[in-house]
Design an enzyme around this catalytic site. Structure first.
Site, PDB file in Angstrom:
ATOM      1  N   ASP A 120      23.602   6.283  82.504  1.00 12.56           N
ATOM      2  CA  ASP A 120      23.583   5.005  83.229  1.00 12.56           C
ATOM      3  C   ASP A 120      23.330   5.147  84.724  1.00 12.56           C
ATOM      4  OD1 ASP A 120      23.982   3.162  81.097  1.00 12.56           O
ATOM      5  OD2 ASP A 120      26.060   3.833  80.952  1.00 12.56           O
ATOM      6  N   ASP A 181      18.740   0.714  76.009  1.00  7.72           N
ATOM      7  CA  ASP A 181      19.159   0.428  77.383  1.00  7.72           C
ATOM      8  C   ASP A 181      18.594   1.439  78.390  1.00  7.72           C
ATOM      9  OD1 ASP A 181      20.912  -0.182  75.232  1.00  7.72           O
ATOM     10  OD2 ASP A 181      22.522  -0.742  76.588  1.00  7.72           O
TER      11      ASP A 181
END
Ligand code: GLY
Length: 403
Positions: A120, A181
């Site tokens: 992330d 993602d």
């Protein structure tokens, strides 16, 4: 010919003139047009809410409970959105208060630059540190973002040509797990290549995008949340899901990450294959959004269309569609984006609440785990404001986020 079909034909002509692909463009009923004044009011409301709430916030909002933010100290995967939102408020207002708060918040992410436990790092460092560098010219932000990119590329599996999503790089569990993602984390790598002149970051980003295009994107343009690979050989195992309804469904936030992410990869590389994927992903969701503009949490929920919404998926999709409209000249992407933003503004803002700390309600964090349903989410707020700035301050936003 209706106004809409005329727009479709004209959009197609513009794309053809620009040498861009012509996608099949079904003529559908015109969606309700978003009122630009309502969108402007939405942006003003967002700034007012931030002005009231932000001075009291010293950690990273994660989601709301009873309309109040609950926080993650280290930033979790969401820590980039709060400083990012404050930077957007600064762009809109030029108020030094927002700049000071954005810098204070971004600085708290510093320990995460060397985090080898997550993919992330783009979510964390792009809206916060990359934007900070572009807006302030302070090299500490640039150098820190490049450090984060160095951490991210250590997750690269050369056999499978992908970045692993979850787990520490030395942890064999989840070593072959890729999620949709991650497409949003690639822009940090393009940034690092551009700044350093070293193509290794961008090469990995392109490899990962190609692997994602090959294995996630179904013939109809929908995507699963997860795809597993054998981490030792890189061989594909198959689709899966954690946050969507099933391996064969289409989690709406995942689809929104894909639309935005592939459009960005095209913007950075100019390679037509990525534009083709982005338009295919976008074309898949247009019919859903034209009839039901705040996305259902999973487009293939068995309860569709009468299931809960995810406003964050709508805001992210709107950003991706606005970028695609800019690139292709195709007006139906822009029209659908403004319809989605109009619907979020009409039905999801917290304007009538006296308790709410967030801007946008009706988000869904993780329906499958019954976690975070009908809540506000920092990425819902961030992308709602980003989308509105794409409409109202395109040049300034472009300078900040690299459009
Ligand atoms: N990236 C995690 C999520 O979208 O929930």
């Amino acid at each position: 010919m209706t106004a809409l079909s005329r727009r479709l034909v004209l959009g197609g002509a513009a794309a053809a003139a620009a040498g861009l692909p012509l996608v099949a463009q079904p003529v559908q009923a015109a969606p309700a047009k978003a009122d630009p004044r309502a969108l402007r009011d939405g942006l003003d409301y967002a700034v007012r809410k931030l002005r009231a709430v932000a001075p009291g916030i010293t950690r990273f909002p994660e989601e709301t409970k009873f309309e109040k933010w609950i926080y993650t100290d280290g930033g979790g995967w969401v820590g980039g959105f709060w400083p990012g939102l404050l930077w957007l408020a600064h762009l809109e207002t030029k108020d030094p208060l927002f700049r000071r708060l954005a810098e204070e918040s971004a600085r708290r992410l510093a320990p995460r630059r060397t985090d080898l436990g997550t993919h992330d790092l783009g979510f964390l460092f792009y809206p916060s540190w990359v934007t900070a560098w572009r807006l302030t010219g302070n090299r500490e932000w640039r150098d820190g973002a490049i450090q984060a990119a160095d951490s991210l590329i250590r997750r690269y599996n050369a056999k499978g040509r992908f970045l692993r999503a979850w787990g520490h790089i030395n942890d064999p569990g989840n070593a072959g797990r890729v999620i949709i993602d991650t497409m949003m984390n690639l822009d940090l790598l393009f940034f690092a290549s551009k700044e350093t002149g070293d193509s290794k970051y961008a090469d990995i980003a392109v490899d990962h995008a190609r692997t994602t295009a090959r294995h996630f994107v179904r013939p109809d343009g929908s995507t699963p949340h997860v795809f597993d690979f054998d981490p030792a050989t890189g061989a594909p195992v198959g689709p899966n899901t954690v946050q969507g309804y099933s391996p064969t469904s289409c989690w709406s936030r995942g689809q929104s990450w894909a639309i935005y992410g592939f459009t960005t990869v095209y913007r950075r590389t100019g390679q037509r294959e990525f534009l083709d994927v982005a338009t295919k992903l976008a074309d898949h969701v247009l019919p859903y959004l034209r009839t039901d503009p705040v996305p259902i949490w999973d487009y293939r929920s068995p309860y569709a269309p009468n299931d809960i919404r995810d406003s964050s998926a709508g805001a992210i999709t709107a950003c991706g569609l606005l970028d695609l409209a800019k690139i292709t000249g195709n007006a139906r992407y822009r029209d659908t984006a403004t319809t989605v933003l109009g619907a979020i503004t009409d039905t999801c803002l917290t304007t009538r609440s006296t308790r709410a700390e967030a801007i946008v309600a009706r988000g869904t964090r993780h329906r499958s785990a019954e976690g975070g349903i009908e809540v506000s989410l920092p990425y819902g707020d961030y992308y709602y404001v980003e989308a509105l700035l794409r409409l109202f301050r395109p040049a300034e936003l472009g300078a900040a986020i690299g459009l």
